[in-house]
Design a protein around this motif. Structure first.
Motif, short mmCIF file in Angstrom:
data_model
loop_
_atom_site.label_atom_id
_atom_site.label_comp_id
_atom_site.label_asym_id
_atom_site.label_seq_id
_atom_site.Cartn_x
_atom_site.Cartn_y
_atom_site.Cartn_z
N ARG A 40 0.86 -1.18 0.00
CA ARG A 40 0.00 0.00 0.00
C ARG A 40 0.90 1.24 0.00
NH1 ARG A 40 -3.14 3.01 3.77
NH2 ARG A 40 -2.14 2.06 5.55
N LEU A 43 0.39 6.81 2.99
CA LEU A 43 -0.58 7.88 3.08
C LEU A 43 0.15 9.20 3.27
CD1 LEU A 43 -3.09 6.37 5.63
CD2 LEU A 43 -3.56 6.84 3.26
N ASP A 46 0.58 9.44 6.75
CA ASP A 46 1.23 8.31 7.38
C ASP A 46 2.24 8.75 8.43
OD1 ASP A 46 0.52 5.74 7.22
OD2 ASP A 46 1.79 5.21 5.53
N ARG A 56 -5.11 -0.61 12.05
CA ARG A 56 -5.43 0.47 11.12
C ARG A 56 -6.63 0.08 10.27
NH1 ARG A 56 -2.30 4.89 10.14
NH2 ARG A 56 -0.15 4.85 10.87
N TYR A 57 -7.37 1.08 9.79
CA TYR A 57 -8.53 0.84 8.95
C TYR A 57 -8.31 1.52 7.60
CZ TYR A 57 -10.70 -0.81 13.21
OH TYR A 57 -10.98 -1.50 14.35
N PRO A 58 -7.76 0.79 6.62
CA PRO A 58 -7.45 1.44 5.35
C PRO A 58 -8.70 1.88 4.59
CG PRO A 58 -6.96 -0.91 5.25
CD PRO A 58 -7.34 -0.62 6.67
N GLN A 64 -8.72 5.28 -1.12
CA GLN A 64 -7.29 5.40 -0.82
C GLN A 64 -6.65 6.68 -1.35
OE1 GLN A 64 -5.49 3.42 1.20
NE2 GLN A 64 -7.56 2.67 1.61
N ARG A 68 -5.00 9.65 0.81
CA ARG A 68 -3.56 9.91 0.69
C ARG A 68 -3.26 11.35 0.36
NH1 ARG A 68 -3.40 5.18 -1.97
NH2 ARG A 68 -3.27 6.14 -4.01
N GLY A 224 -12.52 9.82 7.76
CA GLY A 224 -11.28 9.24 8.26
C GLY A 224 -10.88 9.82 9.59
N ASP A 228 -6.19 7.43 8.31
CA ASP A 228 -6.82 6.30 7.63
C ASP A 228 -8.33 6.50 7.58
OD1 ASP A 228 -4.87 4.44 6.71
OD2 ASP A 228 -4.43 3.89 8.79
#
Ligand SMILES: Nc1nc2c(c(=O)[nH]1)N[C@H]1C(S)=C(S)[C@@H](COP(=O)(O)O)O[C@H]1N2
Ligand SMILES: [Mo]
Length: 334
Positions: A40, A43, A46, A56-58, A64, A68, A224, A228
């Motif tokens: 992945r 982010l 991140d 974590r909850y992507p 995504q 990001r 989010g 995430d």
């Protein structure tokens, strides 16, 4: 619990531009070779390093890129973020039980993708949209806000979302739209609290805002937290965040946004009108009938280190929002 923010990293640890560029070249080369395709991508947010045991909850794949590219939020000076474990482990989400640890335990299987949201009432463009379509035009951003529960505990939470006003404008409310009503999913098969004999609330959970509150730039829809996607216990996949009001206004797992001329009948106000007002603005001078609202426990808090702080008018956002209520008696309109 160890959370490090980029801002706390001394400049000596920040990667020089040239090294960063070289790394990017390397990453590109590896990607071309397919070596990293399964990994992945990092982010933009991140920068939050969580303990290895934190989940974590992507979120769904389609979210995504938007997560990001979210731009980082402004920290609240002098107020640390509440650790991830508390933000995602101490929750109020009565659909999943009354205990603070119930939502984390009982919501993990909650199905939040695909998800649909109905836009209805006094709008030119009503309809039912997939969350993916609903979010598409919106750039996400981080907002670091205080959350003050009416039960007198509070946190500082880095949400990821976008201004509710931007969404409202797209659907073109009519001149009759004076309020916005939000409704949470009703699905007793998935939500044990909606099946419980002990439940005191009428489902589905409903909340609402006056139009000018909904359009205020501080009011966001969040998808989010901590860089995430929202965990189910925090109201995935879409929840309201209104930082100057008691937490119960920030309704979770929204399936309907309806524009109305009349003040919506909202859950807590309907349940106990003498205890919970429609406005529910954080106000240290207006006590709950059963407890004081003058102070709050800022989490993390323990018996030996309770971390009690003064509650501030409009939760510290008075400069931005007090004008919305000028001339109103806030004891009457609590
Ligand atoms: N649908 C729904 N939304 C809800 C609640 C709830 O029980 N059901 N609890 C509210 C309360 S009382 C608070 S304090 C916040 C808590 O949000 P958090 O668990 O993400 O901190 O969610 C609010 N939104
Ligand atoms: Mo709350």
């Amino acid at each position: 619990m160890l959370i490090k923010q980029a801002r706390d990293i001394p400049s000596s640890e920040i990667t020089p531009e040239s090294v960063y560029r070289q790394r990017r070249q390397l990453v590109k080369a590896l990607l071309a070779g397919g070596a990293l395709l399964a990994a992945r991508p990092a982010l933009a947010l991140d920068r939050y390093t969580l303990d290895a045991d934190e989940k974590r909850y992507p979120g769904p794949d389609w979210l995504q890129a938007q997560l990001r590219s979210a731009k980082a939020g402004q920290p609240i000076s002098g107020e640390a973020l509440t650790p991830y474990a508390h933000v995602t482990g101490h929750n109020n989400f009565y659909e999943f039980g009354l205990g603070k640890e119930d939502p984390k335990q009982k919501a993990q299987g909650f199905n939040t993708d695909p998800w649909k949201v109905e836009i209805s009432g006094e709008v030119a463009k009503p309809g039912t949209y997939t969350l993916e379509d609903l979010l598409k035009p919106h750039a996400l951003e981080e907002r670091i806000y205080r959350l003050r529960c009416v039960e007198a505990w509070s946190m500082v939470i880095p949400w990821v979302g976008f201004p509710l006003a931007d969404l409202i404008k797209r659907f073109e409310p009519t001149g009759n739209a004076k309020y916005v009503e939000f409704t949470t999913l009703q699905d007793p098969a998935q939500m044990p609290g909606q099946r419980s004999f002990f439940s005191t609330l009428d489902w589905p959970y409903v909340e609402g805002l006056r139009m000018d509150e909904a359009m205020h730039p501080l009011t966001i829809l969040a998808v989010g937290v901590y860089g995430d996607a929202l965990p189910p216990q925090n109201g995935a996949p879409l929840r309201l965040v209104v930082p100057w009001k008691y937490g119960f206004k920030s309704i979770k797992s929204i399936v309907r946004i309806r524009f109305t001329e009349q003040m919506p009948k909202v859950t807590w106000n309907q349940t106990a009108p003498n205890e919970y007002g429609f406005y529910a603005n954080v106000n240290p001078k207006v006590d709950h009938p059963r407890w004081s609202q003058a102070t709050e426990r800022r989490l993390p808090s323990s018996l030996f280190s309770p971390n009690i702080i003064d509650t501030r008018m409009f939760n510290g956002y008075a400069d931005q929002v007090a004008h919305l209520y000028s001339g109103m008696d806030l004891r009457k309109w609590f």
